[in-house]
Design an enzyme around this catalytic site. Structure first.
Site, short mmCIF file in Angstrom:
data_model
loop_
_atom_site.label_atom_id
_atom_site.label_comp_id
_atom_site.label_asym_id
_atom_site.label_seq_id
_atom_site.Cartn_x
_atom_site.Cartn_y
_atom_site.Cartn_z
N GLU A 11 37.93 36.30 39.47
CA GLU A 11 38.92 35.51 38.73
C GLU A 11 38.25 34.65 37.67
O GLU A 11 38.88 34.30 36.66
CB GLU A 11 39.72 34.60 39.67
CG GLU A 11 40.94 35.28 40.24
CD GLU A 11 41.91 34.32 40.95
OE1 GLU A 11 41.60 33.13 41.11
OE2 GLU A 11 42.98 34.79 41.35
N HIS A 57 27.34 54.45 55.88
CA HIS A 57 27.89 55.74 56.31
C HIS A 57 29.19 56.05 55.59
O HIS A 57 29.96 56.91 56.04
CB HIS A 57 28.05 55.73 57.83
CG HIS A 57 26.73 55.54 58.52
ND1 HIS A 57 26.01 56.59 59.05
CD2 HIS A 57 25.98 54.43 58.72
CE1 HIS A 57 24.89 56.13 59.56
NE2 HIS A 57 24.84 54.82 59.36
N LYS A 59 53.17 38.73 38.49
CA LYS A 59 54.23 37.84 38.98
C LYS A 59 55.48 38.01 38.12
O LYS A 59 56.60 38.08 38.64
CB LYS A 59 53.77 36.38 38.91
CG LYS A 59 52.68 36.03 39.89
CD LYS A 59 52.40 34.53 39.83
CE LYS A 59 51.16 34.18 40.61
NZ LYS A 59 50.69 32.83 40.35
O1 PA5 Z 1 41.88 30.37 42.44
C1 PA5 Z 1 43.05 30.20 42.18
O2 PA5 Z 1 43.45 29.27 41.46
C2 PA5 Z 1 44.12 31.10 42.77
O3 PA5 Z 1 43.57 32.14 43.49
C3 PA5 Z 1 45.04 30.30 43.68
O4 PA5 Z 1 44.27 29.69 44.68
C4 PA5 Z 1 46.11 31.19 44.32
O5 PA5 Z 1 46.82 31.85 43.33
C5 PA5 Z 1 47.05 30.35 45.16
O6 PA5 Z 1 47.65 29.35 44.38
P1 PA5 Z 1 48.39 28.13 45.03
O7 PA5 Z 1 47.43 27.33 45.80
O8 PA5 Z 1 48.93 27.38 43.86
O9 PA5 Z 1 49.50 28.70 45.91
#
Ligand code: PA5
Length: 447
Positions: free
Chosen positions: A288, A309, A423
Site C-alpha cells: 500500500e 514444495h 469500493k
Molecule cells: O493502512 C490503511 O490505512 C488501510 O489498510 C486501513 O487500515 C484499512 O483500510 C482499514 O481502514 P479503517 O481503519 O478506516 O477501517
C-alpha cells in the site's frame, strides 16, 4: 546496539556496491525530510513518535482494559481490516503457541472478524460465540469501512442478545478516530470504552498505537517489551544515516538498486510458521505504501520449507524478476532433537540427535545458495529469537525502511488512493444511496 541484523552480501553478485552506495545522498535527504516533516505525506508521520512518545498513562490504561477483558472472556473477537487488523494478528500469531486454539490457557484466544465478507465465516464464528464467553474490540480509524461495519453489526446484535444491552456495553471496546466517523458516534451513544487512533498515524503504521497494543495485551503479551524494542531500534537508527551503519538505509538502498535492475518482486521468506502473519503485515505495509503511480516493488511472501514444495520450483527457475529477503530466526524457544531409530528405514540416522532447528537452519542455508545460483538475489534480516522485544525492533525497522524506500521511489508512502476504486464499484453494485450515477454506468458496462 540492536538485536536485528540486516545483511546483503548475497545481493552483490547481482548489483555492484556502487549501485547501492549511490543512494547515500538521496537517503540523507529523505531522513532529513522525515525528521523535519517536510516530505510527501508529512501529516502522517505520527508513527515515528510512537516508540518513545507513548505515555505511561496510555500503556497502563491499555493494560487495565486488557486485564478486564481477560477476566470476562474465553475469546476476544478483534474486528478490523487492513492496518486495523494485520499488525495485531502478526504479533499475536508470532508469539502464540501454534495450537493455542486447542491448548487453551489463562488468556482469551483472539479471533478475527471484519477482514472478509464471507457469510460462511460469520456463520461459523457466531456458532462458536454461542457457546463461549467473549469480548469485542472493534477497530476502524475512519469508522466507515464496510467489512468491519458489517461484522460489527452482526456481532453487536449477537453480544447484546447473549448478555443483554448493559453487560454487552462492558464487553465492547472501540478504537477509532477521536471525533469523526460512524463508529465514534456509535461508541459515544452506547458509552463504549474507546481508544483513539491518532490523526497522524495511518492504518498500516498503527501497530504501536492501541490498534495493535490492546489486542496484543489481551492475548497476554508484554506491550512494554514490544514498545521497548521499537524504541531501541529508533534510537539506534538515529545514530548514523550511513548505508554502512544504518540498516534501514542499507535495506532501502539495496531493494531500490535491485528494482532498478529489473528485480521487481520481493519475496519475504520465513522458516517459522508463526511468522506467516508478519509476512502478511509486511505485504500490506509495503504494497500500500509503494505500489502507486505505476511503480513499486511487488511484495510477495512464502513460508519455507513448506512452500519449497510448491513455489520453490518457480523461485528456482521461473521468470528472473524476483529477489528474496529471508527473515531468519537464530534460536528457537524450545529444544527438540531428531530421534534415533534402530531400523533406520528412512535413512535419517545421520541426523539423529541433531536439534530440529539445525535441520531447518541448514535447509535455509542450502535454499539460499540454490536460489542465488538460480539467479535470485538474497537479502537477510535476522533476529536472535521470536519475542516481544525483537518484534518491536523489527516493526520499527520495517516502518522506517518503508518510508525511506517509498521516498526513493518518489511516491507518497502514507496514502492509498487506489484502495478506493473497488469500493466505488461495490457501493454502486450494492445500490448505496448517492451512487446512482455509478450504478447506471456499471450496469451498462456489465451488459
Ligand atoms: O493502512 C490503511 O490505512 C488501510 O489498510 C486501513 O487500515 C484499512 O483500510 C482499514 O481502514 P479503517 O481503519 O478506516 O477501517
Amino acid at each position: 546496539m540492536v538485536n536485528l541484523e540486516f545483511e546483503y552480501r548475497n545481493a552483490l553478485n547481482f548489483v555492484e556496491k556502487e549501485e547501492i552506495t549511490k543512494y547515500q545522498d538521496e537517503i540523507n535527504k529523505h531522513f532529513e525530510s522525515l525528521n523535519s516533516r517536510t516530505g510527501k505525506g508529512n501529516d502522517f508521520l505520527g508513527w515515528m513518535d510512537l516508540p518513545d512518545g507513548t505515555s505511561e498513562e496510555m500503556i497502563t490504561d491499555i493494560e487495565t482494559v486488557a486485564k478486564k477483558m481477560q477476566s470476562k472472556s474465553e475469546l476476544t473477537v478483534v474486528v478490523g481490516i487492513g492496518g486495523s487488523y494485520l499488525g495485531s494478528r502478526a504479533i499475536i500469531d508470532a508469539l502464540s503457541h501454534h495450537f493455542s486454539q486447542l491448548k487453551g490457557g489463562n488468556n482469551p484466544i483472539v479471533v478475527y472478524a471484519g477482514q472478509n465478507i464471507s457469510e460462511d465465516y460469520f456463520t461459523d464464528l457466531l456458532e462458536i460465540l454461542d457457546d463461549k464467553d467473549y469480548t469485542l474490540i472493534v477497530i476502524s480509524k475512519s469508522g466507515t469501512t464496510t467489512e468491519p461495519a458489517v461484522a460489527f453489526r452482526l456481532l453487536k446484535a449477537h453480544i447484546e442478545n447473549k448478555y443483554g444491552k448493559q453487560d454487552a456495553r462492558d464487553r465492547i471496546v472501540a478504537i477509532t478516530d477521536k471525533e469523526h466517523g460512524a463508529l465514534k458516534e456509535l461508541a459515544t451513544q452506547e458509552g463504549y470504552k474507546t481508544f483513539v487512533v491518532p490523526d497522524d498515524v495511518g492504518g498500516r503504521y498503527s501497530v504501536l498505537t492501541p490498534v495493535g497494543l490492546l489486542p496484543i495485551a489481551v492475548a497476554g503479551f508484554s506491550i512494554r517489551e514490544f514498545i521497548e524494542g521499537a524504541k531501541n531500534m529508533k534510537q539506534h537508527l538515529s545514530a548514523s544515516k550511513s548505508i554502512e551503519q544504518n540498516q534501514v538505509a542499507a535495506y532501502a538502498a539495496v531493494r531500490n538498486a535491485l528494482y532498478n535492475k529489473g528485480f521487481t518482486t520481493e519475496i519475504l521468506v520465513n522458516y517459522e510458521p508463526r511468522l506467516f502473519y508478519i509476512t502478511e503485515w509486511w505485504k500490506q505495509l509495503y504494497g500500500e505504501s509503494e505500489g502507486k503511480e505505476n511503480k513499486g516493488i511487488f511484495p510477495a511472501g512464502v513460508s519455507f520449507t513448506s512452500d519449497l514444495h510448491s513455489m520453490g520450483q518457480y523461485i528456482q527457475e521461473g521468470l528472473r524478476n524476483i529477489f528474496e529477503t529471508v527473515l531468519s530466526v537464530e534460536k528457537p524457544n524450545s529444544e527438540l532433537l531428531v530421534p534415533n531409530d534402530e531400523a533406520n528405514l528412512d535413512k535419517l540416522n545421520y541426523i539423529a540427535g541433531m536439534p530440529i532447528h539445525e535441520v531447518n537452519h541448514q535447509a535455509e542455508t542450502g535454499t539460499t545458495l540454490a536460489h542465488i545460483d538460480g539467479g535470485v538475489p538474497n537479502l537477510k534480516i535476522s533476529i536472535p529469537k521470536i519475542n516481544e522485544y525483537n518484534l518491536g525492533e523489527l516493526v520499527y525497522f520495517y516502518e522506517l525502511a518503508c518510508a525511506v524506500s517509498g521516498y526513493i521511489l518518489d511516491v507518497n508512502p502514507f496514502d492509498q488512493p487506489g484502495v478506493e476504486a473497488y469500493k466505488k464499484n461495490m457501493f454502486a453494485l450494492l445500490g448505496k444511496p448517492g451512487f446512482e450515477k455509478e450504478t447506471e454506468e456499471i450496469r451498462k458496462r456489465l451488459g
